[in-house]
Write an enzyme that holds these catalytic residues in place. Sequence first.
Site, mmCIF file in Angstrom:
data_model
loop_
_atom_site.group_PDB
_atom_site.id
_atom_site.type_symbol
_atom_site.label_atom_id
_atom_site.label_comp_id
_atom_site.label_asym_id
_atom_site.label_seq_id
_atom_site.Cartn_x
_atom_site.Cartn_y
_atom_site.Cartn_z
ATOM 1 N N ASP A 56 -42.417 46.750 -14.828
ATOM 2 C CA ASP A 56 -42.574 47.748 -15.880
ATOM 3 C C ASP A 56 -42.118 49.069 -15.272
ATOM 4 O O ASP A 56 -42.006 49.214 -14.052
ATOM 5 C CB ASP A 56 -44.015 47.817 -16.396
ATOM 6 C CG ASP A 56 -44.068 48.517 -17.770
ATOM 7 O OD1 ASP A 56 -43.068 49.156 -18.151
ATOM 8 O OD2 ASP A 56 -45.109 48.429 -18.452
HETATM 9 C C1 BGC Z 1 -43.770 50.353 -21.126
HETATM 10 C C2 BGC Z 1 -42.847 49.173 -21.372
HETATM 11 C C3 BGC Z 1 -41.470 49.684 -21.725
HETATM 12 C C4 BGC Z 1 -40.976 50.564 -20.578
HETATM 13 C C5 BGC Z 1 -39.588 51.142 -20.804
HETATM 14 C C6 BGC Z 1 -43.195 51.312 -20.120
HETATM 15 O O1 BGC Z 1 -43.956 52.479 -20.044
HETATM 16 O O2 BGC Z 1 -45.021 49.891 -20.676
HETATM 17 O O3 BGC Z 1 -43.356 48.383 -22.408
HETATM 18 O O4 BGC Z 1 -40.606 48.620 -21.955
HETATM 19 O O5 BGC Z 1 -41.869 51.657 -20.431
HETATM 20 O O6 BGC Z 1 -39.607 52.118 -21.768
#
Ligand code: BGC
Length: 758
Positions: A232
């Site tokens: 993530d």
């Molecule tokens: C989120 C993800 C997301 C990623 C990219 C993160 O903060 O938890 O779900 O895909 O950011 O934006």
Amino acid sequence: MDTPFDPEVLLAELTLEEKASLCLGSDLWHTAAVPRLKIPAVMVSDGPHGLRRQPEDAEHINSGSLPATCFPTAGALGSSWNPELVRRIGMALGAEARAQGVAVVLGPGINIKRSPLCGRNFEYYSEDPLLAGVLGEALVSGLQSQGVGASVKHFAANNQETDRLRVSADVDERTLREIYLPAFERVVTDARPWTIMCAYNKINGEYASQHRWLLTEVLRDEWGFDGLVVSDWGAVHDRVAALAAGLDLEMPPNLGVSDAAIIAAIRNGTLAEDVLDQTVLRVLRLVQRASTTFADHPVEFDFNDHHALARAAAAECAVLLRNDGELLPLSPAAGDVLAVIGMFARSPRFQGAGSSQVNPTRVDVALEELRAAVPAGVEVAFAVGYGIGATDVDEDLAAEAVALASRADVVILFLGLPPADESEGLDRGHVDLPANQTALVARLAAANPRLVAVLATGSAVRLSTWEHHARTILVCGLGGQAAGGAIADLLLGAANPSGRLAETFAVRLEDNPSHLNFPGEQGHVRYGEGVFVGYRGFDALDRPVSYPFGHGLSYTRFEYADLVVAVDRHAGDGELTVTVNCVVANIGERTGSEVVQLYVGDPESSVSRPVRELKAFTKVSLEAGAAETVTFYLDARDLSYWSVPHHGWVLEAGSFDIAVGASSRDLRLTTTINVTAPPVPVRLDAMASLHEWLVDPAGSAALREAIGTHPDGRPRGILGDAHLMSIIGNFPISSLAAFGDLGIDHTTVTELSRRLAR
Ligand code: BGC
């Protein structure tokens, strides 16, 4: 002609520095390229209820994105219980992604809704792992059929936003296996996603990004995952430890730090080069998949078609909770007045905030859609009713709304949570609608009891304080850009509600099984309710709910009959197969769809199990008067629990409750089956109790022989004293040996343990 892209060949040509660079992205949304070897970068973008592709000159991670169809959010789609619909949305999403040059869409999120307070619940499907897994699988296979990869997230046990980057989700293994992992397992084994995104949080003290058991032993070794694990955004804390655990791609890249750490670890021998090579191969295979599938597929789609799909989907997601006196559907005639009240009728609330937020191609407004759809001569009058973001009652707005309600034939009141209440990054502190909205319900109902409440929320809210004022409640979730049109279709009967709750609506927040352990403190959240999440807990505690999991009404009625259950094969003589048949008939006046739900319970289990668990479902569409036979198949896993001592699924012989119904608390047909299965092996040693020895056929025979009988045939020692056995039969046999006169001595214990060791 270009040489074909061959990951194995390329790997051999890469320098250590180039290999390290491939384990990180190159910016927020791209993998790294190696121009020397013609290895291109590929682009990833958020989703998944629509594409959030940022333009190349985006200022930061949250600045705007290019227009894309905003489909119903996962929270709404969960209520459709329709994998075919979700698959079609996945295909449409894939087409839009390919048109924008996106190789991987960062979704779906299939985490379990552990508490109604989780700020991202609108991004997740359900409190039930089967439903979340089936719908997640459908989205991934639809998306990937278009040559675009999915990134199934957030692996695993990411069920809150509070302290989300650091908190340790402390979950016992059985609960992980039965509740938090099965949806991922299903998607991985059935849809073979290109990528999995690890969670931010820790699981039992270890960051998900560095969790070898999760990322390698379970995901790859047990489930056979052959894709890439991406972090993530910002979840990596120790790049080398993460790499060793099985995390392939760090996003966004900690350039100059993480790559240097990998190079140093290889040079000083703390990381084996083979581990790095495996990771690099997985990155190259992703690039290969993305480049080859793009090349062969021309993209053709029409945003109008996608909008129409979004509208049909939003209609399928709406759940009709109650409809007293069959107030809906409306059939207004010339001269009638429909009072449409509430800001959300004019400023629709159709998605949540955060990384999933889509820039819609257009937005249907319910008020306009209703005006366009009613027959000539019908007045659709509007009053704002309340302010969004406020909680105090604005007397002027309320008085205007009450005056309108008093002269109307029916009141359609739009309610919902303010946008700030449903966002990534924040959990809610309560489950109430704003007080100015609930106060208005009572006043409008006093003026006109023919009141329909239309609710836009991405997660469960408390209804018990105000719902008695509404004859009808239609929950639309956060239904995407076409929700306004879908609402008009539903209110006027052009569509028949067929959504079913994918999460329990509790009477009070405090009733939720997770309540005492959410969101944790001092860096830990204890999943103290264990497997008793959602309806599993409400049913075990026999707590009343406002509306149970699986509930939803229709404008027609369905009857269930002729339950026939056959245990075709028993465990022991092959795989267990249970076939369940029943007949579902539409006995109302309209075509409609019913979600037929199959629940299983194990009342005789040796471990504590939910009263009932969803094990199969299907959605059937039936014309008025039509009937259909529905067939389900269950296997051993469906009847089993995860046993920690056995490191696996255990099926215990005995009776199982089988129930088919229209919700978890509306079980129309029930029966009990008997299943035979080999005895569950127990480790028979000196520390096994007398009871455990006696339950095991071989153990019992050996022990009885060793203790022997009196001349008249009665068993000697403790075996001849039922009362004593009931009191100290749970002692390990080595402890009983110390008592001397019970017929068990240390020599017997040693001898039997040696003979029966398994
Ligand atoms: C989120 C993800 C997301 C990623 C990219 C993160 O903060 O938890 O779900 O895909 O950011 O934006």
